[in-house]
Design a protein around this motif. Structure first.
Motif, short mmCIF file in Angstrom:
data_model
loop_
_atom_site.label_atom_id
_atom_site.label_comp_id
_atom_site.label_asym_id
_atom_site.label_seq_id
_atom_site.Cartn_x
_atom_site.Cartn_y
_atom_site.Cartn_z
N PHE A 209 0.83 -1.21 0.00
CA PHE A 209 0.00 0.00 0.00
C PHE A 209 0.87 1.25 0.00
CE2 PHE A 209 0.48 1.42 4.40
CZ PHE A 209 1.02 0.29 5.00
N LYS A 210 0.17 2.38 -0.15
CA LYS A 210 0.87 3.66 -0.26
C LYS A 210 0.86 4.38 1.08
CE LYS A 210 -1.03 4.16 -4.92
NZ LYS A 210 -2.03 4.88 -5.73
N TYR A 211 2.05 4.77 1.51
CA TYR A 211 2.11 5.59 2.72
C TYR A 211 2.19 7.05 2.29
CZ TYR A 211 2.20 4.46 7.62
OH TYR A 211 1.80 4.23 8.91
N PRO A 212 1.14 7.83 2.53
CA PRO A 212 1.16 9.22 2.07
C PRO A 212 2.19 10.04 2.85
CG PRO A 212 -1.04 8.54 2.84
CD PRO A 212 -0.07 7.49 3.26
N VAL A 213 2.91 10.87 2.12
CA VAL A 213 3.91 11.74 2.75
C VAL A 213 3.55 13.18 2.39
CG1 VAL A 213 6.39 12.23 2.92
CG2 VAL A 213 5.60 9.91 2.42
N GLU A 214 3.91 14.07 3.28
CA GLU A 214 3.60 15.48 3.02
C GLU A 214 4.18 15.88 1.67
OE1 GLU A 214 5.97 18.50 5.09
OE2 GLU A 214 6.99 16.87 6.15
N ASN B 207 -7.79 -1.69 20.36
CA ASN B 207 -8.09 -0.84 21.51
C ASN B 207 -8.40 0.60 21.08
OD1 ASN B 207 -5.70 0.48 21.03
ND2 ASN B 207 -4.59 -0.48 22.71
N GLU B 208 -8.45 1.48 22.06
CA GLU B 208 -8.89 2.85 21.80
C GLU B 208 -7.94 3.62 20.86
OE1 GLU B 208 -7.85 1.60 24.55
OE2 GLU B 208 -6.18 2.81 25.33
N ASN B 209 -6.72 3.13 20.71
CA ASN B 209 -5.80 3.82 19.81
C ASN B 209 -6.14 3.55 18.34
OD1 ASN B 209 -4.28 4.95 21.87
ND2 ASN B 209 -3.07 3.07 22.09
N GLY B 210 -7.09 2.66 18.12
CA GLY B 210 -7.43 2.30 16.75
C GLY B 210 -8.56 3.11 16.16
N GLY B 211 -8.90 4.21 16.84
CA GLY B 211 -9.93 5.09 16.28
C GLY B 211 -11.23 4.33 16.06
N TYR C 207 1.63 10.17 6.94
CA TYR C 207 0.34 10.12 7.65
C TYR C 207 -0.19 8.70 7.66
CZ TYR C 207 0.82 15.09 7.30
OH TYR C 207 1.32 16.37 7.41
N VAL C 208 -0.48 8.22 8.87
CA VAL C 208 -0.99 6.86 9.01
C VAL C 208 -2.32 6.75 8.28
CG1 VAL C 208 -1.81 5.12 10.65
CG2 VAL C 208 0.16 6.57 11.22
N PRO C 209 -2.43 5.81 7.37
CA PRO C 209 -3.67 5.65 6.61
C PRO C 209 -4.88 5.57 7.54
CG PRO C 209 -1.99 4.23 5.71
CD PRO C 209 -1.40 4.86 6.93
N MET C 210 -5.94 6.21 7.15
CA MET C 210 -7.23 6.22 7.81
C MET C 210 -7.22 6.97 9.15
SD MET C 210 -8.22 4.72 5.24
CE MET C 210 -9.92 5.15 5.50
N LEU C 211 -6.10 6.94 9.86
CA LEU C 211 -6.06 7.68 11.13
C LEU C 211 -5.51 9.08 10.93
CD1 LEU C 211 -4.69 5.02 13.66
CD2 LEU C 211 -7.06 5.63 13.17
N LEU D 60 -2.24 0.65 12.28
CA LEU D 60 -2.81 1.58 13.26
C LEU D 60 -1.81 1.95 14.34
CD1 LEU D 60 -6.29 -0.19 13.61
CD2 LEU D 60 -5.75 1.85 12.25
N GLY D 61 -0.82 1.12 14.53
CA GLY D 61 0.16 1.40 15.57
C GLY D 61 1.49 1.91 15.01
N ASP D 62 1.53 2.23 13.74
CA ASP D 62 2.78 2.72 13.15
C ASP D 62 3.22 4.02 13.79
OD1 ASP D 62 2.78 0.56 11.50
OD2 ASP D 62 2.28 1.65 9.67
N THR D 63 4.53 4.14 14.01
CA THR D 63 5.02 5.42 14.52
C THR D 63 6.14 5.97 13.66
OG1 THR D 63 6.52 4.28 16.02
CG2 THR D 63 4.37 4.92 16.89
N ALA D 64 6.42 5.31 12.53
CA ALA D 64 7.40 5.85 11.59
C ALA D 64 7.33 5.04 10.30
CB ALA D 64 8.82 5.79 12.15
N VAL D 65 7.91 5.63 9.25
CA VAL D 65 8.19 4.86 8.05
C VAL D 65 9.69 4.96 7.85
CG1 VAL D 65 7.85 4.67 5.56
CG2 VAL D 65 5.94 5.35 7.03
N ALA D 66 10.33 3.80 7.62
CA ALA D 66 11.78 3.80 7.53
C ALA D 66 12.23 3.44 6.11
CB ALA D 66 12.37 2.79 8.52
N VAL D 67 13.25 4.15 5.67
CA VAL D 67 13.86 3.84 4.37
C VAL D 67 15.37 3.79 4.59
CG1 VAL D 67 12.04 4.95 3.04
CG2 VAL D 67 14.06 6.27 3.72
#
Length: 875
Positions: free
Chosen positions: A206-211, A307-311, A250-254, A227-234
């Motif tokens: 999938f596509k991780y949108p970047v600014e 859990n609640e972090n999953g919007g 930006y985390v998809p959907m969240l 839903l629990g991602d906190t970074a994208v690494a390259v």
RNA sequence: GGGCGUUUAGCUCAGCUGGUUAGAGCGCACGGUUCACAUCCGUGAGGUCAGGGGUUCAAGUCCCUUAACGCCCACCA
């Protein structure tokens, strides 16, 4: 010594096993105290079966081996102690009780902790005796008065003691860590309890949108973890993406903002070359997050729902979330493709559900210092592992060991002796701390934590009991290789750490019992082998004999139930042999055997074979080759004693003088007596029963002295000379059965050119009457010419003629003798070649050279005879 | 990706101190009711010991290597 009772026709194992076991037990024969106070101890701690378990074929294997060792050492005069016990088996037992509650329409949560534990103890009381009574049926000679249970008071005390000491030594810490979480069991499990299988799953791209409107393609097997991602690494030097490092994705959907980071861990060649980082649910990502100080966002509950972090996905099951999230992403145009992908999936060893790495607060043992000691103990040879190739496996594991997560969110087990304060302080003690704000720890300890103390906790540690002083360290740890890490390594670590001694000097590892096709035993395959069924059908002894003799140490045993039947046949054979011997006794039988000089050739032969057997068996026991020892004992009794000595002994028994009778009886009694002693560790019940019918000294075979070889009876010359007579029998049988179709009932007259064996053949001519139905035998003078119309055979320098007037097929005789001659010529050439070889004569052991010389002479003598025969037939 | 194990008769397996003609059970074939045993007795057929190389006077056995199968350990999305 004299016998009184008549043996029954067959061994009634069902009756005898029960009676004998109770008799042994009631007399205290299983206790080390039957040996003198100064006897050297021999101790095995039984691997405790699960208290609520039922006997399976694996138990039968370990009982067979451990009981064999225990009985052997007991007979050698040691203070043999086999400590039995049962394990509370946290997860396994809890699951069973939970199932019971479910069947009652309630649940663990509903009844509450206190009631649940009460119910589990009830369960234990009700079913805990099953396994131990089944072990008794297998003949286990363990000291039941010393039986222990991992949750009894003494052992619980030892567990607390160890936990507290480790804590005080700074080797136990508590904190939130990423652990293997079992959502079904709702507990953390250790690395060892996770099985990793290669499976085909979906890989979602999938596509991780970047600014700035760009995106980074990323792949995952677990979309819900997005839903629990906190970074994208390259990769920092990846030209495709390096300009994005430092930007916001930006985390998809969240639409949660996270950084794009650069890290060399990322493999540019693999997948899309970019990696999403979910530190709360992936061990690799966790490490990367630590490095980059990324936050951890857990998105799963204890039951693996979102859990609640999953919007908006909160509350969904992990797999439902996966579907819904992916569908939503598809709608949002963020998906690329889905491919099949083969990867390693972590599953629970118990139940098989997929394990989720999750952040939770757990207790850990800092294992490094303990592991080092354990490593050294084996490296320095203080502990020997049999077979030794497992030592390398052991090293590798200990050298790469991770801290041990010892807390379990279960109720059935040793509760961790700790209290946690509101302010985060920890109090580890057997007693609660003073003051307010303390909450007792709810978690219990991993079952293997208490098992690890087994060799010393069962003997009373930490109390300095007399048993601990006398029987610790133990001697042998016999168990399956599948729990080398789970259990053996931990016992070694704990033992060394808390007692400063290795808990045992030898680890003997057995394999798994599989079915006859080598498949793992499983209910779904329907190939379960129930040991109790086999015991009911054939008896305990045959099962034990089959288990021990059908494999070798450390290898899996493919158990063919036909082997058990064969074991039964062997047992019956020995029974019949004993029956024969006891049935031919009369009056007093002096103990022991006459000196070699008083014995005739067959007796010297059998005594030589017997003492060689004792020697071999001793060597094999010393080197833990129990299966081979059992096979050799069987071969000796069945293939040497029964068809040869026993048959031959009928002559002195039926036709001999009183003196000859007595000698034959003494030899027979002695051979059977020793045979039964050697066999006792393999087949305890039947041997004890038979021994009781034989003239004997002492109360019970179980306490009789182990056999020691008497070199003075080893007689190579007797074996050689007897071998000639035996070969002559075989040759005459061959002529009768195979060369000419002579009915077995037809008596034969034979003419023998006896060469240098004239005396023996004359003396022991009756052997041929007994063993190949020869009713008269003529010995030719040395210069006599060969008889006509005879089939002939050659053994050493002896020629046997079987006159068969009118039946002789001269062509066939010539062909047979020619073939025989060619074979001899080949063997002579080979042997001659060896003896002509300077290297062989000078370097081989003298006895080997000597043996070849004798052999060559024999072969040459035979060839001369053959050649003469051929000349005669052709001329 | 590492490590370990297995490969011997039609089938299941022994043969870890190198040394006669490589063994057993089952199966197969032939023959057996004589005083221990038909849960038995006697006999037979059946094997280039996975392939290659090496060490050694001598290799199924020790070393190296290849292959197939199995197991364990390991964080590649």
């Amino acid at each position: 010594m004299s016998n009184t009772k008549q043996m029954p026709k067959n061994f009634d194992f069902a009756e005898a096993e029960k009676r004998l076991y109770e008799w042994w037990d009631a007399n205290g024969y299983f206790k080390p105290e039957v040996a003198p106070d100064d006897a050297e101890p021999f101790v095995i701690s039984m691997p405790p079966p699960n208290v609520t378990g039922a006997l399976h074929i694996g138990h039968a294997l370990f009982v067979s081996l451990e009981d064999l060792m225990t009985r052997y050492e007991r007979m050698r005069g040691k203070a043999a102690l086999w400590v039995p016990g049962t394990d509370h088996a946290g997860i396994a037992t809890q699951l069973q009780v939970e199932k019971m509650l479910r069947d009652e329409g309630t649940s663990r949560e509903e009844v509450g902790r206190e009631e649940f534990l009460k119910r589990t103890w009830d369960w234990k009381e009700k079913y805990g005796g099953t396994i131990t009574s089944q072990l008794r049926r297998l003949g286990a000679s363990c000291d039941w008065s010393r039986a222990r249970f991992t949750l009894d008071d003494g052992l619980s005390n030892a567990v607390q003691e160890v936990f507290i000491k480790l804590y005080e030594q700074g080797l136990i810490y508590r904190g939130p860590r990423l652990v293997n979480w079992s959502p079904g069991l709702q507990t953390a499990v250790s690395d060892l309890e996770v099985e990793r299988e290669e499976e085909t799953v979906k890989l979602y791209f999938f596509k991780y949108p970047v600014e700035g409107g760009e995106f980074i393609p990323v792949a995952t097997t677990r979309p819900e973890s997005i839903l629990g991602d906190t970074a994208v690494a390259v990769h920092p030097e990846d030209d495709r993406y390096k300009h994005l490092i430092g930007k916001t994705a930006y985390v998809p959907m969240l639409n949660r903002a996270i950084p794009v980071i650069g890290d060399e861990y990322v493999d540019r060649e693999f997948g899309t070359g970019a990696l999403k980082i979910t530190p709360a649910h992936d061990f690799n990502d966790y490490e990367i997050a630590q490095k980059h100080s990324l936050p951890l966002i857990s998105v799963l509950t204890r039951k693996a729902t979102i859990n609640e972090n999953g919007g908006e996905y909160a509350g969904l099951d992990r797999y439902d979330c996966r579907k819904k999230l992916w569908a939503d992403m598809e709608t949002a145009g963020l998906t690329i493709k889905v491919e099949n992908y083969t990867t390693i999936v972590p599953r629970s060893q118990r139940g098989g559900e997929i394990i989720e790495p999750m952040i939770s607060t757990q207790w850990f043992v800092k294992i490094q210092p303990l592991a080092e000691k354990a490593l050294n103990a084996v490296k320095t040879g203080q502990i020997k592992i049999v077979p030794d190739h497992f030592e390398r496996v052991y090293y590798h594991w200990l050298e790469n060991i991770e801290d041990w997560c010892v807390s379990r969110q279960l109720w059935w087990g040793h509760r961790i002796p700790a209290w946690v304060h509101d302010d985060g302080r920890i109090h580890v003690s057997k007693t609660p701390p003073k003051g307010d704000g303390w909450t007792p720890e709810e978690d219990v300890l991993d079952t293997w934590f208490s098992s690890g103390l087994w060799p010393f906790s069962t003997l009373g540690w930490p109390q300095q009991t007399p048993d601990l002083a006398r029987f610790y360290p133990t001697s042998v740890m016999e168990t399956g290789y599948d729990i080398l890490f789970f259990w053996v390594a931990r016992m070694i670590m704990m033992g060394l750490w808390f007692t400063d001694q290795p808990p045992f000097h030898t680890v003997y590892l057995h394999g798994l019992v599989r079915d006859k096709l080598g498949r793992k035993i499983s209910k779904t395959l329907g190939n379960v082998i129930d040991p109790l069924e086999l015991v009911d059908q054939f008896g305990t002894d045959p099962l034990r004999f089959a288990l021990v003799t059908s494999g070798s140490a450390g290898n899996d045993v493919n158990l063919d139930t036909e082997w058990v039947e064969y074991g039964r046949n062997f047992l019956n054979k020995v029974w019949q042999m004993t029956n024969f011997v006891t049935g031919n006794l009369e009056g007093e039988i002096p103990a022991g055997v006459p000196s070699p000089a008083e014995l005739d050739l067959p007796a010297r032969w059998v005594m030589s074979r017997l003492n060689k057997l004792i020697k071999n068996v001793q060597y094999l026991f010393d080197t833990h080759q129990y299966g081979e020892a059992g096979r050799q004992i069987r071969t000796f009794l069945w293939d040497e004693v029964a068809p040869w000595y026993l048959e031959i002994s009928k002559h002195p028994l039926y036709n001999g003088t009183d003196a000859e009778k007595t000698i034959a009886r003494r030899v027979l009694v002695h051979v059977m007596d020793i045979g039964l002693r050697l066999l006792h560790p393999f087949m305890p019940f039947a041997t004890e029963e038979m021994w009781g019918y034989l003239p004997h000294e002492g109360n019970a075979l179980i306490l009789a002295k182990w056999a020691v070889a008497d070199e003075s009876y080893i007689d190579e010359e007797a074996e050689l000379q007897m071998g000639v007579l035996m070969d002559m029998v075989r040759q005459i049988r061959d002529i009768r059965n195979n060369q000419y179709d002579i009915p077995p009932s037809k008596k034969l007259g034979v003419i023998v050119a006896p060469g240098k064996h004239r005396e023996n053949i004359g003396l022991y001519g009756y052997i041929f009457a007994r063993l190949c139905n020869v009713d008269h035998m003529t010995l030719l003078a040395d210069d006599a010419s060969a008889p006509d119309d005879s089939a002939s055979a050659v053994v050493s320098d002896v020629t046997v003629y079987v006159p068969l007037k009118g039946m002789i097929d001269v062509e066939a005789e010539i062909e047979r003798l020619t073939k025989e001659g060619e074979k001899l010529t080949g063997q002579i050439a080979k042997t001659q070649g060896m003896l002509d070889n300077e290297g062989f004569v000078s370097r081989a052991k003298p006895e080997v050279v000597e043996r070849e010389r004798i052999r060559l002479a024999e072969l040459q003598a035979s060839l001369i005879q053959i050649t003469e025969q051929l000349t005669r037939l052709k001329g």
